[in-house]
Design an enzyme around this catalytic site. Structure first.
Site, short mmCIF file in Angstrom:
data_model
loop_
_atom_site.label_atom_id
_atom_site.label_comp_id
_atom_site.label_asym_id
_atom_site.label_seq_id
_atom_site.Cartn_x
_atom_site.Cartn_y
_atom_site.Cartn_z
N HIS A 140 0.81 -1.23 0.00
CA HIS A 140 0.00 0.00 0.00
C HIS A 140 0.84 1.28 0.00
O HIS A 140 0.28 2.37 -0.18
CB HIS A 140 -0.92 0.03 1.22
N ASP A 176 -3.85 -10.43 -1.79
CA ASP A 176 -4.36 -9.83 -0.56
C ASP A 176 -5.82 -9.43 -0.75
O ASP A 176 -6.22 -9.04 -1.85
CB ASP A 176 -3.50 -8.60 -0.23
#
Length: 396
Positions: A140, A176
Site C-alpha cells: 500500500h 491480498d
C-alpha cells in the site's frame, strides 16, 4: 543452483512493529516459522541473507520522494523533531492513524525491502528458482506517503531492481483481500510490468480502489488487471475468477518472472474484511501460480507476504502451505488427500496462545461442511463473474 527455493531470513522484520495492539504484528512470522520447523520443512541451506542496506537505500530513494524519506528518518528517532511530528499526517504517519510512526521505523522498513530485493536477485541471478520473503508485501505504500500499515513499498523496490538490473518483464500477482494499490500506481504507465490484483471490491473495503476500469495508462494501458470480488465470496467463485484471470494475464503478457504477494486476509476468520473463503484458496492459489511460473518464466518466482490478521488460526497455515508448494514438499501429498488436509503437528505452537482468537486449528484445511452456507451464494458468484468479464475485456 544451491537450493531450488530460498527462504529469506526474516529476523530484521521483527523490528517493524507498530505496537502490541496493532493488527500488523510480527508474531505471524514467528508462528509460521515455528509451524514449518515442526514439520521439518526448513533447513539452513535454504536460508539466505538480506541484500545490502546501502544499495537498498539507493533503490528506495529512486522510487520514494526524498522529502517523504527524510520525514520517515526523523520520525524514526527516539525524539522526533516538532516539525516532523507536525508533518506526520501529511505523510500518512500520524500517531492515531493506521500507520503510526515508531522508533526504528526507517531502518526496519529498509530491512524489509532488502529482503525482497534479495529474493528477486537470487532468482534472477539463477542462484535459486524460487524465493520467499514473508516479511515483505507492503503493497500500500506510495512514492510520497505511507498507507495501510506500509511505510516503504518493498514489492515496488524489488520490481524496480529487476527492471533496472535485468531488464525483465514482471508479472505481479496480488492475492491480498485489499487492493494492491501502491504497486499498481507505481507501474501504472509501465508496459513492462503487469499488475494483477484480486481483492474485495473497493466499494466496501480499504483502500477504495481496484475496479475493473483501472487498466493502466499511456503506454502501460492494458498491463493492469483488477478482479473485484463481492463481499461474502466463497472458495469456488474466488478460485474460478483467480484462475481465469492469471491465465489470461500470463498468456497475453509473457513475463520473464512472477512476483506474487500473499496476503491471507480473504479468509472467513479475518477481522478486517468481508470475504468468506476457507484455507482451500491458500492451498490452491500458490499451486496455480507455481504452474504459471513453470510454463511461462522457466520457474522464476518470487513470493512475498502481506496482510492477514487472524494471526493464529489462518496466517501460519496459509504461509506454511505457500512454502510447502514452492518446495514441492512431500507433506503436500497428505494435505491434498487426507480429510481436512491432515493434522497439524501436535507440538505446534511453542509460542503462547493466550492471545489466540478461539481454539487453534488441528488440521491444515478447514472443515467447511460445518460452516453455515452463504444464502446469496449464486447471486454473489454471478456478480463476480460479470465483474471478471468486464475486467478481461482489454486482455488479449
Amino acid at each position: 543452483m544451491a537450493s531450488r527455493t530460498l527462504w529469506i531470513n526474516n529476523s530484521d522484520s521483527g523490528r517493524y512493529r507498530f505496537s502490541d495492539e496493532h493488527p500488523f504484528h510480527p508474531v505471524r512470522l514467528e508462528l509460521t516459522e515455528d509451524l514449518l520447523s515442526k514439520c521439518d520443512a526448513i533447513d539452513n541451506d535454504q536460508v539466505a541473507p538480506s541484500f545490502s542496506m546501502e544499495e537498498t537505500e539507493r533503490i528506495i530513494r529512486a522510487i520514494h520522494r526524498s522529502d517523504y524519506i527524510d520525514c520517515v528518518i526523523d520520525l524514526s528517532t527516539d525524539s522526533p523533531s516538532d516539525d516532523a511530528i507536525k508533518q506526520a499526517i501529511r505523510y500518512g504517519l500520524e500517531e492515531d492513524g493506521d500507520t503510526p510512526y515508531f522508533p526504528g521505523m526507517h531502518e526496519s522498513a529498509v530491512a524489509i525491502s532488502a529482503g525482497s530485493i534479495a529474493a528477486a536477485d537470487a532468482v534472477m541471478s539463477g542462484r535459486a528458482e524460487h524465493a520467499l520473503h514473508l516479511a515483505g508485501g507492503l503493497h500500500h505504500a506510495f512514492p510520497d506517503r505511507a498507507s495501510g500499515f506500509c511505510v516503504y513499498n518493498d514489492a515496488a523496490a524489488a520490481i524496480s531492481y529487476i527492471r533496472e538490473k535485468y531488464n525483465a518483464r514482471v508479472l505481479y500477482i496480488d492475492t491480498d483481500v485489499h487492493h494492491g494499490d501502491g504497486v499498481q500506481w507505481f507501474f501504472y504507465t509501465d508496459p513492462e510490468v503487469f499488475t494483477l490484483s484480486i481483492h474485495e471490491t473497493g466499494k466496501f473495503l480499504f483502500p477504495g480502489s481496484g475496479f475493473p476500469h483501472e487498466r493502466g495508462d499511456s503506454s502501460g494501458y492494458g498491463a493492469c488487471l483488477n478482479i473485484s470480488m463481492e463481499p461474502y465470496t466463497e472458495d469456488d467463485s474466488w478460485l474460478a475468477c483467480f484462475n481465469q484471470a492469471v491465465e489470461h494475464a500470463a498468456r497475453s503478457f509473457r513475463p520473464d518472472i512472477i512476483v506474487s504477494q500473499h496476503g491471507c486476509d480473504a479468509h472467513a476468520y479475518d477481522p478486517l474484511a468481508h470475504i468468506h473463503c476457507s484455507m482451500r484458496i491458500y492451498r490452491e492459489m500458490p499451486k496455480i501460480i507455481h504452474r504459471l511460473a513453470d510454463r511461462y518464466t522457466q520457474g522464476k518466482w518470487v513470493a512475498l507476504g502481506g496482510g492477514g490478521y487472524d494471526h493464529w488460526r489462518v496466517v501460519p497455515r496459509a504461509w506454511g502451505m505457500l512454502w510447502l508448494e514452492m518446495n514441492e514438499h512431500p507433506l503436500l501429498a497428505s494435505i491434498d488427500s487426507e480429510p481436512n488436509g491432515g493434522l497439524l503437528p501436535e507440538q505446534w505452537p511453542d509460542i503462547s496462545s493466550d492471545k489466540a482468537d478461539g481454539p487453534l486449528p488441528k488440521t491444515w484445511l478447514d472443515d467447511v461442511a460445518s460452516w453455515t452456507p452463504m444464502p446469496r451464494r449464486k447471486e454473489i458468484s454471478e456478480k463476480n463473474k460479470a465483474n471478471l468479464e468486464i475486467a478481461l475485456q482489454h486482455i488479449g
